[in-house]
Scaffold this motif. Sequence first.
Motif, PDB file in Angstrom:
ATOM      1  N   PRO A   3     -10.492  59.610  -8.562  1.00 30.67           N
ATOM      2  CA  PRO A   3     -10.612  60.665  -7.549  1.00 30.67           C
ATOM      3  C   PRO A   3      -9.352  61.495  -7.365  1.00 30.67           C
ATOM      4  CG  PRO A   3     -11.583  58.622  -6.749  1.00 30.67           C
ATOM      5  CD  PRO A   3     -10.841  58.281  -8.006  1.00 30.67           C
ATOM      6  N   LYS A   4      -8.195  60.969  -7.780  1.00 30.12           N
ATOM      7  CA  LYS A   4      -6.936  61.710  -7.650  1.00 30.12           C
ATOM      8  C   LYS A   4      -6.631  62.564  -8.873  1.00 30.12           C
ATOM      9  CE  LYS A   4      -4.629  58.547  -4.429  1.00 30.12           C
ATOM     10  NZ  LYS A   4      -3.393  57.759  -4.169  1.00 30.12           N
ATOM     11  N   VAL A   5      -7.414  62.403  -9.942  1.00 23.46           N
ATOM     12  CA  VAL A   5      -7.204  63.193 -11.156  1.00 23.46           C
ATOM     13  C   VAL A   5      -8.043  64.460 -11.068  1.00 23.46           C
ATOM     14  CG1 VAL A   5      -7.387  63.269 -13.665  1.00 23.46           C
ATOM     15  CG2 VAL A   5      -6.805  61.110 -12.521  1.00 23.46           C
ATOM     16  N   LYS A   6      -7.389  65.599 -10.920  1.00 26.48           N
ATOM     17  CA  LYS A   6      -8.111  66.875 -10.842  1.00 26.48           C
ATOM     18  C   LYS A   6      -8.537  67.329 -12.236  1.00 26.48           C
ATOM     19  CE  LYS A   6      -7.761  71.583  -8.984  1.00 26.48           C
ATOM     20  NZ  LYS A   6      -6.879  72.549  -8.270  1.00 26.48           N
ATOM     21  N   TYR A   7      -7.602  67.226 -13.188  1.00 27.03           N
ATOM     22  CA  TYR A   7      -7.924  67.563 -14.572  1.00 27.03           C
ATOM     23  C   TYR A   7      -6.888  66.919 -15.484  1.00 27.03           C
ATOM     24  CZ  TYR A   7      -4.270  71.167 -14.105  1.00 27.03           C
ATOM     25  OH  TYR A   7      -3.083  71.817 -13.883  1.00 27.03           O
ATOM     26  N   PHE A   8      -7.208  66.840 -16.771  1.00 27.60           N
ATOM     27  CA  PHE A   8      -6.235  66.409 -17.761  1.00 27.60           C
ATOM     28  C   PHE A   8      -6.601  67.018 -19.103  1.00 27.60           C
ATOM     29  CE2 PHE A   8      -9.556  63.192 -17.942  1.00 27.60           C
ATOM     30  CZ  PHE A   8      -9.710  62.932 -19.298  1.00 27.60           C
ATOM     31  N   SER A   9      -5.599  67.152 -19.960  1.00 26.36           N
ATOM     32  CA  SER A   9      -5.788  67.719 -21.293  1.00 26.36           C
ATOM     33  C   SER A   9      -5.249  66.743 -22.321  1.00 26.36           C
ATOM     34  CB  SER A   9      -5.049  69.058 -21.433  1.00 26.36           C
ATOM     35  OG  SER A   9      -5.534  69.998 -20.498  1.00 26.36           O
TER      36      SER A   9
ATOM     37  N   LEU B 252       2.402  58.661  -9.708  1.00 28.68           N
ATOM     38  CA  LEU B 252       1.734  58.597 -11.003  1.00 28.68           C
ATOM     39  C   LEU B 252       1.708  57.174 -11.540  1.00 28.68           C
ATOM     40  CD1 LEU B 252       0.466  60.365 -13.278  1.00 28.68           C
ATOM     41  CD2 LEU B 252       2.731  60.419 -14.323  1.00 28.68           C
ATOM     42  N   TYR B 253       2.781  56.433 -11.358  1.00 29.99           N
ATOM     43  CA  TYR B 253       2.878  55.090 -11.921  1.00 29.99           C
ATOM     44  C   TYR B 253       2.518  53.993 -10.919  1.00 29.99           C
ATOM     45  CZ  TYR B 253       5.258  57.529 -15.689  1.00 29.99           C
ATOM     46  OH  TYR B 253       5.551  58.389 -16.716  1.00 29.99           O
ATOM     47  N   ASN B 254       1.961  54.364  -9.807  1.00 33.58           N
ATOM     48  CA  ASN B 254       1.601  53.394  -8.781  1.00 33.58           C
ATOM     49  C   ASN B 254       0.108  53.063  -8.879  1.00 33.58           C
ATOM     50  OD1 ASN B 254       1.791  51.721  -6.554  1.00 33.58           O
ATOM     51  ND2 ASN B 254       1.474  53.392  -5.085  1.00 33.58           N
ATOM     52  N   GLY B 255      -0.277  52.454  -9.983  1.00 29.62           N
ATOM     53  CA  GLY B 255      -1.688  52.117 -10.185  1.00 29.62           C
ATOM     54  C   GLY B 255      -1.852  50.708 -10.715  1.00 29.62           C
ATOM     55  N   ARG B 256      -3.085  50.306 -10.942  1.00 29.95           N
ATOM     56  CA  ARG B 256      -3.371  48.978 -11.469  1.00 29.95           C
ATOM     57  C   ARG B 256      -3.090  48.918 -12.967  1.00 29.95           C
ATOM     58  NH1 ARG B 256      -8.305  47.720 -11.792  1.00 29.95           N
ATOM     59  NH2 ARG B 256      -9.317  49.671 -11.238  1.00 29.95           N
TER      60      ARG B 256
ATOM     61  N   TYR C 262      -2.344  65.133 -11.116  1.00 31.91           N
ATOM     62  CA  TYR C 262      -2.670  63.896 -10.399  1.00 31.91           C
ATOM     63  C   TYR C 262      -2.066  63.896  -8.999  1.00 31.91           C
ATOM     64  CZ  TYR C 262      -3.203  58.870  -9.551  1.00 31.91           C
ATOM     65  OH  TYR C 262      -3.566  57.646  -9.022  1.00 31.91           O
ATOM     66  N   ASP C 263      -2.895  63.642  -8.023  1.00 31.65           N
ATOM     67  CA  ASP C 263      -2.452  63.514  -6.630  1.00 31.65           C
ATOM     68  C   ASP C 263      -1.615  64.707  -6.186  1.00 31.65           C
ATOM     69  OD1 ASP C 263      -2.412  62.236  -4.191  1.00 31.65           O
ATOM     70  OD2 ASP C 263      -0.678  60.968  -4.671  1.00 31.65           O
ATOM     71  N   GLY C 264      -2.066  65.910  -6.584  1.00 24.84           N
ATOM     72  CA  GLY C 264      -1.411  67.133  -6.135  1.00 24.84           C
ATOM     73  C   GLY C 264      -0.252  67.600  -6.976  1.00 24.84           C
ATOM     74  N   GLN C 265       0.050  66.910  -8.092  1.00 22.92           N
ATOM     75  CA  GLN C 265       1.160  67.314  -8.939  1.00 22.92           C
ATOM     76  C   GLN C 265       0.732  67.335 -10.399  1.00 22.92           C
ATOM     77  OE1 GLN C 265       4.972  65.440  -8.270  1.00 22.92           O
ATOM     78  NE2 GLN C 265       4.463  64.929  -6.162  1.00 22.92           N
ATOM     79  N   ARG C 266       1.359  68.212 -11.167  1.00 22.83           N
ATOM     80  CA  ARG C 266       1.072  68.345 -12.589  1.00 22.83           C
ATOM     81  C   ARG C 266       2.183  67.677 -13.397  1.00 22.83           C
ATOM     82  NH1 ARG C 266      -1.359  72.412 -16.322  1.00 22.83           N
ATOM     83  NH2 ARG C 266       0.029  72.636 -18.125  1.00 22.83           N
ATOM     84  N   TYR C 267       1.789  66.859 -14.368  1.00 20.86           N
ATOM     85  CA  TYR C 267       2.738  66.156 -15.214  1.00 20.86           C
ATOM     86  C   TYR C 267       2.416  66.472 -16.673  1.00 20.86           C
ATOM     87  CZ  TYR C 267       3.291  63.406 -10.920  1.00 20.86           C
ATOM     88  OH  TYR C 267       3.489  63.013  -9.618  1.00 20.86           O
TER      89      TYR C 267
END
Length: 244
Positions: free
Chosen positions: A117-123, A51-55, A82-87
Motif C-alpha cells: 500500500p505504500k508503493v505508489k509506483y516502481f520501474s 524504505l528499509y524498515n520492512g519485513r 515509496y511512502d511519499g519519497q522517490r528512490y
Amino acid sequence: MRFFTPCIFFILSVMGDCVAQLSDAKAITSENVPSYPLSLYKAATVDAQNLYNGRLYYIYDSQEEEFQFFDSRKLVKGTVYYDGQRYEDIPMMYDIVRDELIITHANGYENILLQSPKVKYFSVHDHNFKRFESGQGINADMKTGFYDQVYMGKTKILVRRTKQRQEKIVEKKVIALFPDKNFFYVFKDGKYHSVHSKKSLFALFPEQKRELRKELREQKNKFRKNREKAIVAMVARYDELTKP
C-alpha cells in the motif's frame, strides 16, 4: 528525489580507513569508531530509514528452473516511489506470484519486503508498474494491485501480470513450476475493457477494424505468438487513425 547510495559507500569507506588506524584489535563499536563519520552516515541514511524498515523476505523455491519473479530472478536496479519519497538505483525484484516488491537492504545481505500500500509506483526491466485500488482509477471488478503500464497514449493499456505456483513430481521429486498469465485491459470510453483475443479487441474499434487488420499483416504481428506486441501495435494504430 533521493540519491543516498553513493554517499553511503563513501562514508563507509571513510569509516573503514579510520578504524584501520586503531592500534589494537578491538571489535568495532560505537566507542572506537570516530563520531564524525558515524554522524555523517546517520545523516545520509535518515531519508532511507522508511524504505528499509520492512519485513525480511526469503526467496522460496530458489533452486528451481522456473521462478516467481517478473522477467528475472536476479536483483536489478530500479526506481520506486515509496511512502511519499522517490528512490533511484535500488536493487529490486518483483514477486508476481504474491504481487510484492522486494529490495535489498543497504547492507547488501538482506532482502526487504516493501509494504504494497505504500508503493505508489516502481520501474524495473524497462517496465513501469503502478499500484491501483479496485474502483479507484480502474474498474471495480479489477483487482487491487500492481499493473504494468505498457502503453499510455490517448488510449491506455494496462497489464496485470500473474504467476501461479504449481507442482509436479519427477522421479519422486517435487518440482515447482511458475506458469505465467497476463490480463490485458484497454481504456476506452471512460473505463477499462478486458481484451483476450483479436475479436474482443476489434469489438472495441469496429470502425477501424479493417485498418487494424492491415496493420497486423504489414507488421507481421502474430496475435497468438505475441499477444502483447499485437495489442500495443493495434491500439497505437487506432490512436493515429483517430487523431483530431
